[in-house]
Scaffold this active site. Sequence first.
Site, PDB file in Angstrom:
ATOM      1  CE  LYS A  52      -3.120   5.498  -1.872  1.00 33.62           C
ATOM      2  NZ  LYS A  52      -4.129   6.331  -2.495  1.00 33.62           N
ATOM      3  CB  THR A  64     -13.421   5.890   4.608  1.00 39.91           C
ATOM      4  OG1 THR A  64     -12.083   5.398   4.483  1.00 39.91           O
ATOM      5  CG2 THR A  64     -13.434   7.395   4.519  1.00 39.91           C
ATOM      6  CE1 TYR A  73      -3.650   2.593   0.560  1.00 39.47           C
ATOM      7  CE2 TYR A  73      -2.285   3.386   2.374  1.00 39.47           C
ATOM      8  CZ  TYR A  73      -3.358   3.558   1.509  1.00 39.47           C
ATOM      9  OH  TYR A  73      -4.130   4.708   1.580  1.00 39.47           O
TER      10      TYR A  73
END
Length: 299
Positions: A176, A209, A172
Amino acid sequence: MSPLSAARAALRVYAAGAAVVLAQLLRRCLGGFAEPAGNNDSKAQDVVRRLKEETSNDKVEFLYCDLASLTSIRQFVQKFKKKKIPLHVLVNNAAVMMVPQRKTRDGFEEHFGLNYLGHFVLTNLLLDSLKAAGRPGRTARVVTVSSATHYVGELRLRDLHGSRCYSPHGAYAQSKLALVLFTYHLQRLLAAQGSPVTANVADPGVVDTDLYRHVFWGTRLIQKMLGWWAFKTPDEGAWTSVYAAVTPDLEGIGGRYLYNEKETKSLMLTYDRDLQRQLWAISCQMTGITDVTQDTLLG
Ligand SMILES: NC(=O)c1ccc[n+]([C@@H]2O[C@H](COP(=O)([O-])OP(=O)(O)OC[C@H]3O[C@@H](n4cnc5c(N)ncnc54)[C@H](OP(=O)(O)O)[C@@H]3O)[C@@H](O)[C@H]2O)c1
């Protein structure tokens, strides 16, 4: 990646997240997050208000695009272009986080393939539409959403798909980091071509989220218990992207890393132009996009 470096990657990602959460908590105690405001932003607020009105009035049309499939991205772009809608802003926002090791339809590791390569291809295929819509004084904008995890990311050019020893945290963070390198190189190409398009990075902070659905259960528990207080709300998390998309303060300005609606420095490594160029070239090879770097910057 060895098991030891996988554990190190996880620790680094959690440390980066914890640092952001602490800063956000401090800010909450000192008054919280305020929606971008000010005279300069009245136009921006107007756009946001209109966007909100239109989405609530069902005036928005949706087109399907699976960013984990190059075919789907190409089909989406074809359909979009047929509609002849001017494209003023592209926000590269989609992501998955810390998913188990799996591949996209095209055989790319999912974080790298979806979070990074998906947006790389989408942006490149839409560049002509953005260039056609932008004009001096009202440039079209590419806003790419990265994360504080890029600060602890490592770009493994020889093993971008993490096939040796997979770390979901490392994967991840790498995706990014790649998005920041991509944005800076894109901005250099656009500027060299004299295009009326700019490219910036937006970092939303830590936001409450569903992105966390694959993380370690302890982190999920913290999110459930403290998310309302320590995390940004989805609205607050979106402000930096909206700011990057519409603020007059950034007219004609690209290649910036924005956090809490302000420019800040990204990881030093992201300013390495050779690395940006190498990643761009590899991404072109992987996805079949024509690399115009040689002609544009070096020709
Ligand atoms: N939440 C945070 O704390 C945080 C922190 C730093 C950065 N960010 C970044 O903020 C951005 C938005 O994340 P979020 O927090 O809003 O997470 P989210 O609620 O999980 O949203 C992720 C979005 O990505 C879309 N998506 C996932 N797979 C896709 C695919 N194959 N094709 C097309 N779209 C796909 C999802 O669409 P569906 O809903 O249709 O699945 C969803 O709209 C991401 O880039 C993330 O890395 C978030």
